[in-house]
Design an enzyme around this catalytic site. Sequence first.
Site, PDB file in Angstrom:
ATOM      1  N   ASP A   1       0.802  -1.192   0.022  1.00 60.58           N
ATOM      2  CA  ASP A   1      -0.026   0.040  -0.082  1.00 60.58           C
ATOM      3  C   ASP A   1       1.042   1.322  -0.064  1.00 60.58           C
ATOM      4  O   ASP A   1       2.046   1.332   0.728  1.00 60.58           O
ATOM      5  CB  ASP A   1      -0.884  -0.045   1.206  1.00 60.58           C
ATOM      6  CG  ASP A   1      -1.934   0.835   1.086  1.00 60.58           C
ATOM      7  OD1 ASP A   1      -2.260   1.441   0.156  1.00 60.58           O
ATOM      8  OD2 ASP A   1      -2.948   1.075   2.141  1.00 60.58           O
TER       9      ASP A   1
ATOM     10  N   ASN B   1       1.586   3.347  -2.913  1.00 64.74           N
ATOM     11  CA  ASN B   1       2.086   3.809  -4.263  1.00 64.74           C
ATOM     12  C   ASN B   1       1.588   5.165  -4.613  1.00 64.74           C
ATOM     13  O   ASN B   1       2.404   5.945  -4.956  1.00 64.74           O
ATOM     14  CB  ASN B   1       1.634   2.927  -5.330  1.00 64.74           C
ATOM     15  CG  ASN B   1       2.326   1.549  -4.885  1.00 64.74           C
ATOM     16  OD1 ASN B   1       3.128   1.499  -4.029  1.00 64.74           O
ATOM     17  ND2 ASN B   1       1.768   0.669  -6.037  1.00 64.74           N
ATOM     18  N   GLY B   2       0.252   5.411  -4.457  1.00 69.00           N
ATOM     19  CA  GLY B   2      -0.455   6.575  -4.740  1.00 69.00           C
ATOM     20  C   GLY B   2       0.203   7.933  -3.979  1.00 69.00           C
ATOM     21  O   GLY B   2       0.722   8.918  -4.522  1.00 69.00           O
ATOM     22  N   ARG B   3       0.300   7.617  -2.614  1.00 74.16           N
ATOM     23  CA  ARG B   3       0.621   8.740  -1.751  1.00 74.16           C
ATOM     24  C   ARG B   3       2.162   9.061  -1.979  1.00 74.16           C
ATOM     25  O   ARG B   3       2.573  10.100  -1.900  1.00 74.16           O
ATOM     26  CB  ARG B   3       0.422   8.361  -0.257  1.00 74.16           C
ATOM     27  CG  ARG B   3      -1.092   8.761   0.128  1.00 74.16           C
ATOM     28  CD  ARG B   3      -1.468   7.984   1.559  1.00 74.16           C
ATOM     29  NE  ARG B   3      -1.651   6.674   0.989  1.00 74.16           N
ATOM     30  CZ  ARG B   3      -1.810   5.496   2.200  1.00 74.16           C
ATOM     31  NH1 ARG B   3      -1.713   6.173   3.389  1.00 74.16           N
ATOM     32  NH2 ARG B   3      -2.038   4.554   1.650  1.00 74.16           N
TER      33      ARG B   3
ATOM     34  N   ARG C   1      -0.060   9.173 -10.309  1.00 75.87           N
ATOM     35  CA  ARG C   1      -0.024   7.836  -9.416  1.00 75.87           C
ATOM     36  C   ARG C   1       0.494   6.798  -9.948  1.00 75.87           C
ATOM     37  O   ARG C   1       1.096   5.894  -9.548  1.00 75.87           O
ATOM     38  CB  ARG C   1      -1.646   7.540  -9.192  1.00 75.87           C
ATOM     39  CG  ARG C   1      -2.405   8.698  -8.149  1.00 75.87           C
ATOM     40  CD  ARG C   1      -3.973   8.297  -8.016  1.00 75.87           C
ATOM     41  NE  ARG C   1      -4.038   6.771  -7.360  1.00 75.87           N
ATOM     42  CZ  ARG C   1      -3.954   6.490  -6.270  1.00 75.87           C
ATOM     43  NH1 ARG C   1      -3.795   7.389  -5.223  1.00 75.87           N
ATOM     44  NH2 ARG C   1      -4.064   5.312  -5.811  1.00 75.87           N
TER      45      ARG C   1
ATOM     46  N   HIS D   1       2.844   3.333  -8.871  1.00 73.09           N
ATOM     47  CA  HIS D   1       2.629   1.884  -9.170  1.00 73.09           C
ATOM     48  C   HIS D   1       3.723   1.254  -9.824  1.00 73.09           C
ATOM     49  O   HIS D   1       4.396   0.033  -9.493  1.00 73.09           O
ATOM     50  CB  HIS D   1       1.560   1.405 -10.085  1.00 73.09           C
ATOM     51  CG  HIS D   1       0.234   1.887  -9.317  1.00 73.09           C
ATOM     52  ND1 HIS D   1       0.071   1.427  -7.893  1.00 73.09           N
ATOM     53  CD2 HIS D   1      -0.654   2.693  -9.620  1.00 73.09           C
ATOM     54  CE1 HIS D   1      -1.305   1.998  -7.590  1.00 73.09           C
ATOM     55  NE2 HIS D   1      -1.765   2.898  -8.603  1.00 73.09           N
TER      56      HIS D   1
ATOM     57  N   SER E   1      -7.195  -5.561  -5.967  1.00 72.96           N
ATOM     58  CA  SER E   1      -8.365  -6.218  -5.180  1.00 72.96           C
ATOM     59  C   SER E   1      -9.409  -5.947  -6.093  1.00 72.96           C
ATOM     60  O   SER E   1      -9.555  -5.241  -6.951  1.00 72.96           O
ATOM     61  CB  SER E   1      -8.475  -5.508  -3.984  1.00 72.96           C
ATOM     62  OG  SER E   1      -8.980  -4.266  -4.382  1.00 72.96           O
ATOM     63  N   THR E   2     -10.601  -6.911  -5.829  1.00 74.44           N
ATOM     64  CA  THR E   2     -11.659  -6.921  -6.431  1.00 74.44           C
ATOM     65  C   THR E   2     -12.560  -5.416  -6.420  1.00 74.44           C
ATOM     66  O   THR E   2     -13.347  -4.921  -7.176  1.00 74.44           O
ATOM     67  CB  THR E   2     -12.639  -7.849  -6.101  1.00 74.44           C
ATOM     68  OG1 THR E   2     -12.851  -7.802  -4.497  1.00 74.44           O
ATOM     69  CG2 THR E   2     -12.422  -9.340  -6.563  1.00 74.44           C
TER      70      THR E   2
ATOM     71  N   LEU F   1      10.839 -20.992  -4.107  1.00 72.50           N
ATOM     72  CA  LEU F   1       9.577 -19.946  -3.770  1.00 72.50           C
ATOM     73  C   LEU F   1       8.302 -20.006  -4.474  1.00 72.50           C
ATOM     74  O   LEU F   1       8.282 -19.818  -5.833  1.00 72.50           O
ATOM     75  CB  LEU F   1      10.339 -18.677  -3.702  1.00 72.50           C
ATOM     76  CG  LEU F   1       9.211 -17.598  -3.250  1.00 72.50           C
ATOM     77  CD1 LEU F   1       8.910 -17.627  -1.992  1.00 72.50           C
ATOM     78  CD2 LEU F   1      10.033 -16.099  -3.892  1.00 72.50           C
TER      79      LEU F   1
ATOM     80  N   ARG G   1       1.518  -4.980   6.053  1.00 71.10           N
ATOM     81  CA  ARG G   1       1.160  -3.904   5.367  1.00 71.10           C
ATOM     82  C   ARG G   1       1.959  -2.544   5.474  1.00 71.10           C
ATOM     83  O   ARG G   1       2.047  -2.171   6.577  1.00 71.10           O
ATOM     84  CB  ARG G   1      -0.361  -3.744   5.765  1.00 71.10           C
ATOM     85  CG  ARG G   1      -0.995  -2.676   5.023  1.00 71.10           C
ATOM     86  CD  ARG G   1      -2.410  -2.539   5.173  1.00 71.10           C
ATOM     87  NE  ARG G   1      -3.163  -1.660   4.216  1.00 71.10           N
ATOM     88  CZ  ARG G   1      -4.489  -1.388   3.761  1.00 71.10           C
ATOM     89  NH1 ARG G   1      -5.279  -2.479   4.449  1.00 71.10           N
ATOM     90  NH2 ARG G   1      -4.905  -0.784   3.019  1.00 71.10           N
TER      91      ARG G   1
HETATM   92  C1  FPP Z   1      -2.220   0.255  -3.346  1.00 69.35           C
HETATM   93  O1  FPP Z   1      -1.561   1.415  -3.274  1.00 69.35           O
HETATM   94  C2  FPP Z   1      -1.362  -0.519  -4.285  1.00 69.35           C
HETATM   95  C3  FPP Z   1      -2.258  -1.229  -5.453  1.00 69.35           C
HETATM   96  C4  FPP Z   1      -3.584  -0.863  -5.586  1.00 69.35           C
HETATM   97  C5  FPP Z   1      -1.418  -1.754  -6.473  1.00 69.35           C
HETATM   98  C6  FPP Z   1      -0.241  -2.742  -6.024  1.00 69.35           C
HETATM   99  C7  FPP Z   1       0.499  -3.001  -7.101  1.00 69.35           C
HETATM  100  C8  FPP Z   1       1.812  -2.819  -7.132  1.00 69.35           C
HETATM  101  C9  FPP Z   1       2.795  -2.651  -5.982  1.00 69.35           C
HETATM  102  C10 FPP Z   1       2.616  -3.293  -8.353  1.00 69.35           C
HETATM  103  C11 FPP Z   1       2.517  -4.749  -8.863  1.00 69.35           C
HETATM  104  C12 FPP Z   1       3.261  -5.251  -9.616  1.00 69.35           C
HETATM  105  C13 FPP Z   1       3.239  -6.626 -10.080  1.00 69.35           C
HETATM  106  C14 FPP Z   1       4.467  -6.866 -10.679  1.00 69.35           C
HETATM  107  C15 FPP Z   1       2.073  -7.184 -10.392  1.00 69.35           C
HETATM  108  P1  FPP Z   1      -2.409   2.716  -3.449  1.00 69.35           P
HETATM  109  O2  FPP Z   1      -2.464   3.104  -5.084  1.00 69.35           O
HETATM  110  O3  FPP Z   1      -3.714   2.406  -3.025  1.00 69.35           O
HETATM  111  O4  FPP Z   1      -1.825   3.679  -2.648  1.00 69.35           O
HETATM  112  P2  FPP Z   1      -2.517   4.841  -1.887  1.00 69.35           P
HETATM  113  O5  FPP Z   1      -3.153   4.475  -0.819  1.00 69.35           O
HETATM  114  O6  FPP Z   1      -1.336   5.726  -1.545  1.00 69.35           O
HETATM  115  O7  FPP Z   1      -3.271   5.661  -2.918  1.00 69.35           O
END
Ligand code: FPP
Length: 254
Positions: free
Chosen positions: A34, A36-38, A47, A51, A79-80, A145, A202
């Site tokens: 969790d 990535n966006g922030r 955003r 990712h 997620s769904t 793994l 998390r």
């Molecule tokens: C939540 O952060 C993250 C996700 C919904 C996507 C997670 C995906 C990755 C880390 C990359 C995946 C890589 C592969 C190889 C499949 P958020 O966007 O909700 O962050 P925020 O809460 O700060 O907005």
Amino acid sequence: MIGRFLKSFRRNEEIDWNSLSKEKIPEHVAVIMDGNGRWAKRHGLPRIAGHRAGMETVKKIIKAADRLGVKVLTLYAFSTENWKRPKEEVDFLMKLPQEFLLIELDELIARNVQVRMMGWKEDLPAHTLKAVEEAVKKTEHNTGLILNFALNYGSRREMIEGFKKMAGEIQSGRLSIDQIAEEQFPKYLHTGRLPDPDLMIRTSGEQRISNFMLWQLAYTELWFTDVFWPEFTEQHFYQAIRDYQHRGRRYGGL
Ligand code: FPP
């Protein structure tokens, strides 16, 4: 007081992975990646840049888990509920598995990693599914793994569908109500025969389960950090493992 000092000292200290007890490595580590966006917002980036940076962390953490001898690493990639996001972001997230596997699959194969996916395949774009299925097929006989991507996954739906499958078997006489048991129910879940997670990490300061493996996390040790996923490093992963190694798991006993 001393305990608190030692704890904060331990938190900042560099951890040599070799110093972790090899006898108490969690068999299954699950991660809600969790923040990535922030992280992107903080850096004045869109955003999707968050990712992409998150994908780089994925690569690092797979290697760290493999090096430590973790048997299963489950990563919550989509997620769904994530379909509710803007189309541009969803499209980008759906391209990431493909991009990741294009770059990393050879290395995963060289590491004897077995790629799996849990979640509903039917809703995924064809290009995403093709990339994932190809990786699953190419690595199915690998014995190292297990890298389990939770993609279009949600735990309540998983359980409801599990109940339905079970009810169908009861209706057709293949299962009796007396046979319903804790040990038998997991076979209806997407995790199948995988062991339950020992440790769930998390990132980003949120302390929620967010519809992730609700059945499977019943006795899992939970570890939260304020660090955003793109900034999560091997060191944070080792910290989580070390904290896990200091916890006493009692499963309700003494
Ligand atoms: C939540 O952060 C993250 C996700 C919904 C996507 C997670 C995906 C990755 C880390 C990359 C995946 C890589 C592969 C190889 C499949 P958020 O966007 O909700 O962050 P925020 O809460 O700060 O907005």
